[in-house]
Scaffold this active site. Structure first.
Site, PDB file in Angstrom:
ATOM      1  N   LYS A 110       1.245   3.888  -3.152  1.00  0.00           N
ATOM      2  CA  LYS A 110       0.779   5.368  -2.893  1.00  0.00           C
ATOM      3  C   LYS A 110       2.025   6.274  -3.097  1.00  0.00           C
ATOM      4  O   LYS A 110       2.023   7.383  -3.450  1.00  0.00           O
ATOM      5  CB  LYS A 110       0.461   5.512  -1.550  1.00  0.00           C
ATOM      6  CG  LYS A 110      -1.058   4.940  -1.380  1.00  0.00           C
ATOM      7  CD  LYS A 110      -2.006   5.636  -1.892  1.00  0.00           C
ATOM      8  CE  LYS A 110      -2.472   6.931  -1.488  1.00  0.00           C
ATOM      9  NZ  LYS A 110      -3.506   7.630  -2.266  1.00  0.00           N
TER      10      LYS A 110
ATOM     11  N   TYR B 200       0.910  -1.259  -0.026  1.00  0.00           N
ATOM     12  CA  TYR B 200      -0.188   0.071   0.118  1.00  0.00           C
ATOM     13  C   TYR B 200       0.977   1.266   0.021  1.00  0.00           C
ATOM     14  O   TYR B 200       0.699   2.225  -0.826  1.00  0.00           O
ATOM     15  CB  TYR B 200      -1.028  -0.004   1.098  1.00  0.00           C
ATOM     16  CG  TYR B 200      -1.615   1.426   1.313  1.00  0.00           C
ATOM     17  CD1 TYR B 200      -2.390   1.824   0.575  1.00  0.00           C
ATOM     18  CD2 TYR B 200      -1.240   2.195   2.449  1.00  0.00           C
ATOM     19  CE1 TYR B 200      -3.084   3.051   0.879  1.00  0.00           C
ATOM     20  CE2 TYR B 200      -1.958   3.500   2.718  1.00  0.00           C
ATOM     21  CZ  TYR B 200      -2.825   3.934   2.005  1.00  0.00           C
ATOM     22  OH  TYR B 200      -3.214   5.097   1.888  1.00  0.00           O
TER      23      TYR B 200
END
Length: 336
Positions: free
Chosen positions: A145, A141
């Site tokens: 990002k 994640y």
């Protein structure tokens, strides 16, 4: 001029709160997301719901047509999952949003990033936006990002009118992840208080983030290309936050002290089993252990100076509002 906003991730926690606030303030809102049940409720409230996936470039462009402002809050946010899914939602999806903004001539894109980018396994206090990031994200994640931010920064360097916010640990009515996970884990057995739960944590009430997003949309050109930390500015030991939460809910805090080394080894073992079996997210991951055990607080100087950011709802009031919602929902069972 009529202000028309596209909100990606509008069926998620933050996106839904933002879309409803924009509509209440008189904006024409297109709510883009995948959850049809939540989309139907938004449509019933007078917003335009556009069902679509960020990985679908055509769907993103169709939703963006006519938008003066784009709020990109859509993402796959989870401590566990398939790499391809994170790339599709967070990297490819952001590329599609940037392309759509350029095509429709949006005057401002507000990109929602994450302070997970800062995490490197150490205690860190008062982190500024301009401090060097770790070489790689702590999990998939965070890494995707980070890649999404790189795309946004490159677009800003080419002249795109983009602003990036990094809000930390959102909570409030409608939350389906942060506090509900803690409440359910506590009810199932116990919450691990790694190293006594003394790590300082920064959380953010969801409506404070909405205020910051609106401020970023309206701010002058000096904010373009900048990154801004957003929290409540009230760091406290994790155990103190938990005591406040469960005290308000009238529930015992089933906390159990666990040494960091033990928690880390346990999480590593659970991850190994999950990888080997292709199973679901482990109960405990090494990222979760790090978040629970390591202090991380953010410096808000830039947001206060450039956006006029000042949290309106305190942590104490936010916990009260969350608890009232949780009880009214009969335990906070999500409604779609």
């Amino acid at each position: 001029m009529t202000r028309k906003a596209l909100v990606t991730g509008a069926t998620g926690f933050l996106g839904q709160a933002l879309a409803r606030r924009l509509h209440a303030d008189g904006w024409e809102v297109v709510a883009f997301g995948r959850n049809e049940a939540v989309g139907a409720r938004l449509a019933a409230a007078g917003l335009r719901f556009h069902r679509g996936d960020l990985a679908d470039e055509g769907a993103v462009l169709a939703a963006a047509r006519g938008a003066t402002h784009v709020f990109h809050s859509g993402a796959l946010s989870a401590p566990w999952g398939r790499t391809a899914d994170f790339i599709a939602a967070n990297v490819t999806g952001t590329r599609h949003v940037l392309a759509a903004c350029e095509r429709v001539g949006a005057v401002r894109l507000v990109h929602v990033s994450t302070p997970s980018l800062y995490f490197d396994g150490r205690h860190r206090l008062g982190i500024r936006e301009d401090e060097p990031l770790p070489p790689r994200g702590i999990n998939t994640y965070a890494e995707t990002k980070r890649q999404a931010e790189a795309l946004v920064d490159a677009a800003a360097a080419r002249g795109a009118p983009v602003v990036t916010l990094r809000p930390r640990a959102l909570f409030g009515p409608g939350d389906t992840t942060l506090l509900p996970r803690l409440v359910r884990a506590n009810a199932r057995g116990f919450l691990p208080l790694i190293d006594g739960g003394l790590a300082l944590t920064d959380v953010t009430y969801v409506e404070n983030v909405v205020e910051a997003l609106l401020a970023a949309a309206e701010a002058g050109p000096a904010v373009v290309g900048r990154h801004y930390n957003i929290t409540n500015g009230e760091p406290m030991p994790l155990v103190a936050l938990l005591e406040r939460l469960f005290g308000r809910l009238g529930m015992p805090l089933n906390g159990r002290p666990v040494p960091y080394a033990v928690a880390w080894a346990l999480a590593a073992g659970m991850e190994a089993v999950a990888h080997a079996t292709g199973g679901h997210e482990p109960i405990l991951t090494r990222y979760t252990v790090g978040v629970l055990a390591r202090s991380q607080t953010l410096d808000l100087t830039a947001a206060r100076r450039d956006l006029g950011y000042a949290p309106r709802v305190s942590v104490a009031e936010g916990l009260e509002r969350f608890a009232a919602w949780w009880e009214a929902e009969g335990g906070g069972a999500p409604r779609g």
